[in-house]
Design a protein around this motif. Structure first.
Motif, PDB file in Angstrom:
ATOM      1  N   PRO A 283      -7.068   4.279   3.649  1.00 34.59           N
ATOM      2  CA  PRO A 283      -7.152   5.150   4.831  1.00 34.59           C
ATOM      3  C   PRO A 283      -5.757   5.500   5.351  1.00 34.59           C
ATOM      4  CG  PRO A 283      -8.603   3.241   5.026  1.00 34.59           C
ATOM      5  CD  PRO A 283      -7.702   2.981   3.866  1.00 34.59           C
ATOM      6  N   GLN A 284      -5.698   6.444   6.271  1.00 35.25           N
ATOM      7  CA  GLN A 284      -4.426   6.835   6.869  1.00 35.25           C
ATOM      8  C   GLN A 284      -3.835   5.669   7.649  1.00 35.25           C
ATOM      9  OE1 GLN A 284      -2.782   9.792   6.459  1.00 35.25           O
ATOM     10  NE2 GLN A 284      -1.106   8.786   7.541  1.00 35.25           N
ATOM     11  N   SER A 285      -2.540   5.449   7.486  1.00 37.89           N
ATOM     12  CA  SER A 285      -1.850   4.382   8.200  1.00 37.89           C
ATOM     13  C   SER A 285      -0.991   4.974   9.304  1.00 37.89           C
ATOM     14  CB  SER A 285      -0.962   3.580   7.233  1.00 37.89           C
ATOM     15  OG  SER A 285      -0.130   2.676   7.946  1.00 37.89           O
ATOM     16  N   ARG A 286      -0.831   4.230  10.398  1.00 39.33           N
ATOM     17  CA  ARG A 286       0.056   4.673  11.473  1.00 39.33           C
ATOM     18  C   ARG A 286       1.516   4.440  11.102  1.00 39.33           C
ATOM     19  NH1 ARG A 286      -1.992   0.248  15.833  1.00 39.33           N
ATOM     20  NH2 ARG A 286      -3.935   1.101  15.013  1.00 39.33           N
ATOM     21  N   PHE A 287       1.746   3.612  10.055  1.00 43.73           N
ATOM     22  CA  PHE A 287       3.104   3.309   9.622  1.00 43.73           C
ATOM     23  C   PHE A 287       3.490   4.149   8.408  1.00 43.73           C
ATOM     24  CE2 PHE A 287       1.282  -0.590  11.495  1.00 43.73           C
ATOM     25  CZ  PHE A 287       2.129  -0.717  12.585  1.00 43.73           C
ATOM     26  N   SER A 288       4.768   4.179   8.101  1.00 47.84           N
ATOM     27  CA  SER A 288       5.245   5.039   7.016  1.00 47.84           C
ATOM     28  C   SER A 288       4.911   4.494   5.639  1.00 47.84           C
ATOM     29  CB  SER A 288       6.764   5.231   7.132  1.00 47.84           C
ATOM     30  OG  SER A 288       7.441   3.982   7.013  1.00 47.84           O
ATOM     31  N   GLU A 289       4.693   3.165   5.545  1.00 44.37           N
ATOM     32  CA  GLU A 289       4.402   2.551   4.249  1.00 44.37           C
ATOM     33  C   GLU A 289       3.283   1.528   4.375  1.00 44.37           C
ATOM     34  OE1 GLU A 289       8.323   2.088   1.583  1.00 44.37           O
ATOM     35  OE2 GLU A 289       8.430   1.034   3.500  1.00 44.37           O
ATOM     36  N   VAL A 290       2.569   1.335   3.273  1.00 40.71           N
ATOM     37  CA  VAL A 290       1.630   0.223   3.153  1.00 40.71           C
ATOM     38  C   VAL A 290       2.012  -0.563   1.907  1.00 40.71           C
ATOM     39  CG1 VAL A 290      -0.258   1.377   4.338  1.00 40.71           C
ATOM     40  CG2 VAL A 290      -0.025   1.647   1.868  1.00 40.71           C
TER      41      VAL A 290
ATOM     42  N   THR B 118       9.409  -7.516  -5.151  1.00 42.82           N
ATOM     43  CA  THR B 118       9.430  -7.498  -6.616  1.00 42.82           C
ATOM     44  C   THR B 118       8.465  -6.431  -7.119  1.00 42.82           C
ATOM     45  OG1 THR B 118       9.852  -9.896  -6.607  1.00 42.82           O
ATOM     46  CG2 THR B 118       9.168  -8.883  -8.699  1.00 42.82           C
ATOM     47  N   PRO B 119       8.982  -5.340  -7.694  1.00 43.30           N
ATOM     48  CA  PRO B 119       8.132  -4.185  -8.040  1.00 43.30           C
ATOM     49  C   PRO B 119       6.986  -4.502  -8.985  1.00 43.30           C
ATOM     50  CG  PRO B 119      10.461  -3.587  -8.103  1.00 43.30           C
ATOM     51  CD  PRO B 119      10.403  -5.074  -7.939  1.00 43.30           C
ATOM     52  N   GLN B 120       7.108  -5.540  -9.811  1.00 47.51           N
ATOM     53  CA  GLN B 120       6.017  -5.825 -10.732  1.00 47.51           C
ATOM     54  C   GLN B 120       4.840  -6.496 -10.029  1.00 47.51           C
ATOM     55  OE1 GLN B 120       8.671  -8.818 -12.847  1.00 47.51           O
ATOM     56  NE2 GLN B 120       6.653  -9.701 -13.331  1.00 47.51           N
ATOM     57  N   TYR B 121       5.060  -6.971  -8.807  1.00 53.25           N
ATOM     58  CA  TYR B 121       3.995  -7.645  -8.063  1.00 53.25           C
ATOM     59  C   TYR B 121       3.441  -6.807  -6.906  1.00 53.25           C
ATOM     60  CZ  TYR B 121       5.699 -11.753 -10.585  1.00 53.25           C
ATOM     61  OH  TYR B 121       6.083 -12.633 -11.559  1.00 53.25           O
ATOM     62  N   TRP B 122       4.320  -6.121  -6.186  1.00 53.25           N
ATOM     63  CA  TRP B 122       3.910  -5.338  -5.022  1.00 53.25           C
ATOM     64  C   TRP B 122       4.540  -3.947  -5.096  1.00 53.25           C
ATOM     65  CZ3 TRP B 122       0.581  -6.851  -1.092  1.00 53.25           C
ATOM     66  CH2 TRP B 122       0.247  -8.212  -1.054  1.00 53.25           C
ATOM     67  N   ASP B 123       3.779  -2.968  -4.644  1.00 55.79           N
ATOM     68  CA  ASP B 123       4.272  -1.593  -4.575  1.00 55.79           C
ATOM     69  C   ASP B 123       4.225  -1.130  -3.127  1.00 55.79           C
ATOM     70  OD1 ASP B 123       5.052   1.028  -5.457  1.00 55.79           O
ATOM     71  OD2 ASP B 123       2.960   1.643  -5.159  1.00 55.79           O
ATOM     72  N   TRP B 124       5.349  -0.572  -2.642  1.00 55.38           N
ATOM     73  CA  TRP B 124       5.402  -0.058  -1.279  1.00 55.38           C
ATOM     74  C   TRP B 124       5.183   1.445  -1.348  1.00 55.38           C
ATOM     75  CZ3 TRP B 124       5.410  -3.120   2.925  1.00 55.38           C
ATOM     76  CH2 TRP B 124       5.668  -4.478   2.694  1.00 55.38           C
ATOM     77  N   THR B 125       4.032   1.872  -0.865  1.00 61.37           N
ATOM     78  CA  THR B 125       3.600   3.249  -1.028  1.00 61.37           C
ATOM     79  C   THR B 125       3.693   4.003   0.292  1.00 61.37           C
ATOM     80  OG1 THR B 125       1.996   2.461  -2.662  1.00 61.37           O
ATOM     81  CG2 THR B 125       1.733   4.718  -1.850  1.00 61.37           C
ATOM     82  N   PRO B 126       4.352   5.160   0.312  1.00 63.05           N
ATOM     83  CA  PRO B 126       4.313   5.985   1.530  1.00 63.05           C
ATOM     84  C   PRO B 126       2.872   6.299   1.905  1.00 63.05           C
ATOM     85  CG  PRO B 126       5.977   6.804   0.005  1.00 63.05           C
ATOM     86  CD  PRO B 126       5.190   5.756  -0.740  1.00 63.05           C
ATOM     87  N   SER B 127       2.508   5.989   3.140  1.00 63.59           N
ATOM     88  CA  SER B 127       1.098   6.077   3.533  1.00 63.59           C
ATOM     89  C   SER B 127       0.549   7.495   3.439  1.00 63.59           C
ATOM     90  CB  SER B 127       0.910   5.551   4.957  1.00 63.59           C
ATOM     91  OG  SER B 127       1.700   6.290   5.874  1.00 63.59           O
ATOM     92  N   ALA B 128       1.411   8.499   3.558  1.00 68.55           N
ATOM     93  CA  ALA B 128       0.929   9.877   3.517  1.00 68.55           C
ATOM     94  C   ALA B 128       0.662  10.361   2.099  1.00 68.55           C
ATOM     95  CB  ALA B 128       1.947  10.804   4.184  1.00 68.55           C
ATOM     96  N   GLU B 129       1.078   9.562   1.114  1.00 68.32           N
ATOM     97  CA  GLU B 129       0.980  10.020  -0.271  1.00 68.32           C
ATOM     98  C   GLU B 129      -0.079   9.286  -1.079  1.00 68.32           C
ATOM     99  OE1 GLU B 129       4.789   9.777  -2.093  1.00 68.32           O
ATOM    100  OE2 GLU B 129       5.803  10.936  -0.522  1.00 68.32           O
TER     101      GLU B 129
END
Length: 282
Positions: free
Chosen positions: A138-145, A122-133
């Motif tokens: 800190p830097q994540s080993r995965f594509s999203e946090v 649900t976008p109003q509660y959680w945001d899935w952010t590309p880790s490189a952006e």
């Protein structure tokens, strides 16, 4: 006949029944011991029995040195230490695999996308952010946090089959996270979050158990130690972690569920950034 008079292959076979640490020590005894201790015969035994299958499931992480073909070209000793220091993404890219440096036992991390997060889509509660952006974590080993925007019902679960872990091993499960960081130019960096002054509950259980014993856990790093419960630690990769619990992998395989939640106080929470849940030998 002294041990140095034995054929190198015999010395290597003997060393292979010790441990990675012992092998590194034995390598200093003599040139022959060094050659034997560094041989593929020794380090192939220290690697997990199914490491080739795991490597074949690796997916691209943007590093050519961690591709399946590159890893297979390494000597067994080089492969061992590469996997100690460079977790590889496997499956759909939402899990990572590494090995424990001292024991050679398996370590896994479930990325945020591999977890069950209530209201996570649900976008109003959680945001899935590309880790490189994102500059807020800190830097994540995965594509999203997963970035918590605002919830009063925090419920995060991870599940893993014990049959993919090293047998007869006590594992710890750790929630890996941070909080949104202020990046204002000219100011000291600080965390920005709300609603985490009180503890969350962490628990771990096998699927055939009714429920796990919940323990208080304080996610804020500056919580006084006299508060009864678990407290976070800063990792080398600059994420924080807090222990969820531990379990033992015996001959009976099953599903382990790890849980972090806060659903009782009704406080609205924001600013949490979820990296994942890591499982490693204790």
């Amino acid at each position: 006949m002294g041990v140095t008079a034995l054929p190198e292959e015999c010395i290597a076979t003997i060393i292979s029944f010790t441990s990675p640490r012992d092998a590194c020590r034995d390598a200093l005894v003599s040139r022959m011991f060094g050659s034997a201790a560094g041989s593929d015969l020794v380090w192939n035994r220290f690697l997990p029995p199914d490491y080739q299958q795991i490597i074949s499931e690796s997916v691209s992480s943007g590093s050519s040195s961690s591709s399946s073909s590159s890893l297979n070209n390494l000597s067994k000793k080089d492969l061992y230490f590469h996997l100690c220091h460079n977790p590889i993404l496997i499956g759909n890219g939402n899990r990572s695999f590494a090995i424990d440096k001292l024991s050679g036992k398996k370590c896994y991390m479930l990325g945020a996308r591999e977890l069950s997060i209530i209201w996570g889509d649900t976008p109003q509660y959680w945001d899935w952010t590309p880790s490189a952006e994102t500059p807020v974590s800190p830097q994540s080993r995965f594509s999203e946090v997963a970035h918590l925007l605002d919830v009063c019902w925090l419920d995060i679960k991870g599940r893993i089959e014990t049959n993919i872990l090293s047998p007869n091993t006590r594992y710890g499960a750790y929630f890996v996270y941070t909080f949104v960081r202020s990046v204002e130019e000219g100011e000291d960096e600080e965390y920005y979050c709300t609603g985490f002054d009180r503890p969350v509950k962490v628990s771990i259980r096998f699927e055939n158990e009714i429920e796990g014993n919940a323990t208080n856990a304080y996610l804020l790093p500056d919580t006084p130690e006299e508060h009864d419960g678990r407290h976070p630690h800063m990792r080398e990769d600059m994420w924080m972690e807090i222990e969820i619990g531990e379990f033992f992998t015996d001959q009976v395989h099953g599903m382990v569920e790890m849980c972090l939640m806060e659903i009782e106080n009704g406080d609205w929470k924001s600013g949490l950034v979820v990296h994942g849940i890591e499982l490693r030998p204790k």
